[in-house]
Scaffold this active site. Structure first.
Site: not given
Ligand code: AHR
Length: 510
Positions: A173-174, A313
């Site tokens: 993730n990210e 997201e």
């Molecule tokens: O949704 C909150 C955060 O936002 C998540 O953990 C991250 O992936 C994003 O930066």
């Protein structure tokens, strides 16, 4: 002036995947703990520790999938911490979100139980940032392998004999940010390496999701499509049958994160004027250009649009509610959030040839939530109502929509006043969702659909209020909710109606 909307019901497009209406639950603030998990001994009614009220509310919106355990949390999560007897699980520190302790009482078994209770598809995000290839491989084996192996044995020891079905799996993730601060050139190789060991076992087929860009980072998408996707070449004759996945893209989806936020001017979700109403709606609409541009890059490598954009997201991000932990991202949710949800979902529907899944952040008590809880109390938000109203689009056939509306102007800037999407179900029923973003003006609309008769049955529901910041509270949980909409005239091939200012409207046409 009357706005003109035309729906072309003879020129059907693709299916709007129900997965566009997906959700996200992270170990963050009060999302998992209190929002979902209260434990078996809690006085709050629960089934094996999971809140009954929250499950019942989410079932009403046909939640199609749930992403877990993060978010940033995912790239620090070591899944073996969350299995076995709860009292033996390690307590760790949640370094991303408030540096609070995490007792790991909600882990793999509890999450899969939640998905079974919700009748929803699990979407698990694996740890690339601080985990190992072996750890990821073993998690998939633990979840899905039906034979004899160390992980299947461990799962059985922990009380689950049969494996689960798991389709959606994220490889990090990210990873450009909290997931390891990698350059895409580095991550693309990591992706290829990790995903190789995410295996299809015992008939389970995994849909692999690569970490994609933040917002308009087009370079990230270019490199991931070129280097991360793997070969699309046909299988050479000499390659034997069993490695059937040789010629398939090794990446089924590429994530995209886009939040509606104004980093320079963080304000409370409920405290804003028209300038900030306009500003947030403008920022929301920007996502369409971003989808189109990423999609154009993807088209070069994947013209058949097999690889989905997975917007796992999205949503609003405001200043936290006064007196709450800044690391918990707890915010209220108003009519503005509802309109932002409606606009996003219309855009995703209209681009569902490439947008195969989306997950609003997050499901309970975090960012643009569906549900807010306070101990045993629970309320649903205006955004929840939009998901409930729009569920009619899930897995239905997209119909092209043309909207000619005036602009909503604020200062020197302007945006199209109306935004919409439409779909047709198997019985031929048409559903149209329209947002009027103008907070001040009702708008007359002529909706043209060939074949509508004056005898056709039309029903409608609208979400609106006289206040831009209308919201629900624990004291007034039904302050804003959808009401029946009857202000329309059905004629040959058209429907006329007036859409109220600042509203989300869904019409069902039989
Ligand atoms: O949704 C909150 C955060 O936002 C998540 O953990 C991250 O992936 C994003 O930066």
């Amino acid at each position: 002036m009357t706005s003109m909307i035309n729906i072309d019901k003879n020129n059907c497009g693709q299916t709007i995947s129900k997965h566009i209406y997906g959700h996200f639950a992270e170990h963050l603030g009060r999302c998992i703990y209190e929002g979902i998990w209260v434990g078996e001994d809690s006085p709050i009614p629960n089934t094996r520790g999971i809140r009954n009220d929250v499950v019942a509310a989410l079932k009403k919106i046909n939640i199609p999938n749930l992403r877990w355990p993060g978010g940033c949390f995912a790239d620090e999560y070591h899944w073996k911490d969350g299995i076995g007897p709860r009292e033996d699980r390690p307590t760790i520190v949640n370094t991303n979100w408030g540096k609070v302790t995490e007792n790991n009482h909600f882990g793999t078994h509890e999450f899969m139980d939640l998905c079974e209770q919700l009748d929803t598809e699990p979407y698990i995000c694996g740890n690339v940032g601080s985990g190992t290839v072996q750890e990821m491989q073993e998690w998939v084996e633990y979840l899905t392998f039906d034979g004899e192996s160390p992980m299947a044995k461990l799962r059985k020891k922990n009380g689950r004999d049969k494996p689960w079905k798991l389709k959606y799996f994220g490889i990090g993730n990210e990873n450009w940010g909290c997931g390891g601060k990698m350059r895409v050139e580095y991550y693309a190789d990591k992706y290829r390496n990790y995903q190789t060991y995410v295996k299809n076992l015992s008939g389970n087929e995994i849909y692999k999701i690569g970490c994609g860009p933040q917002e308009a980072d087009y370079h990230w998408t270019e490199v991931m499509m070129r280097e991360g996707m793997g070969s699309n070449e046909p299988v050479p004759d000499e390659i034997i049958e069993n490695i059937w996945d040789y010629h398939r893209p090794e990446m089924n989806g590429l994530s995209l994160h886009y939040y509606t936020r104004n980093r320079a001017n963080y304000t409370l979700a409920t405290e804003f004027d028209e300038e900030l109403w306009f500003d947030y709606i403008k920022r929301t609409m920007k996502i369409e250009e971003i989808i189109v541009n990423h999609s154009a890059i993807m088209d070069k490598y994947d013209p058949d649009k097999e690889v989905g954009i997975i917007i796992d997201e999205w949503g609003t991000w405001f200043k936290v509610e006064p007196g709450t932990n800044p690391g918990f991202l707890y915010q209220q949710n108003t009519l503005r959030d509802a309109i932002i949800a409606g606009i996003n979902l219309n855009i995703f529907n209209n681009h569902s040839d490439r947008v195969h899944m989306a997950n609003i952040a997050q499901v309970v008590n975090v960012l643009q939530s569906m549900i807010l809880t306070e101990a045993e109390k629970m309320i649903v938000t205006p955004s929840y109502h939009v998901f409930e109203m729009y569920k009619v689009h899930q897995d239905q056939t997209l119909l092209p929509i043309n909207i000619g509306s005036p602009f909503y102007s604020y200062g020197e800037e302007r945006l199209p006043m109306l935004n919409g999407s439409a779909s047709k179900d198997e019985s031929g029923k048409i559903n149209v969702s329209i947002c009027n973003i103008d907070p001040n003006k009702d708008e007359e609309v002529q909706l043209d659909i060939e074949g509508v008769k004056s005898s056709s049955t039309v029903t409608g529901r609208v979400l609106t209020s006289d206040k831009m910041n209308a919201h629900n509270t624990f004291e007034q949980p039904e302050n804003i909710k959808p009401t029946e909409f009857k202000n329309f005239k059905v004629e040959e091939n058209k429907i006329r109606f007036t859409i109220p200012a600042k509203s989300v409207l869904v019409l069902e046409i039989n």
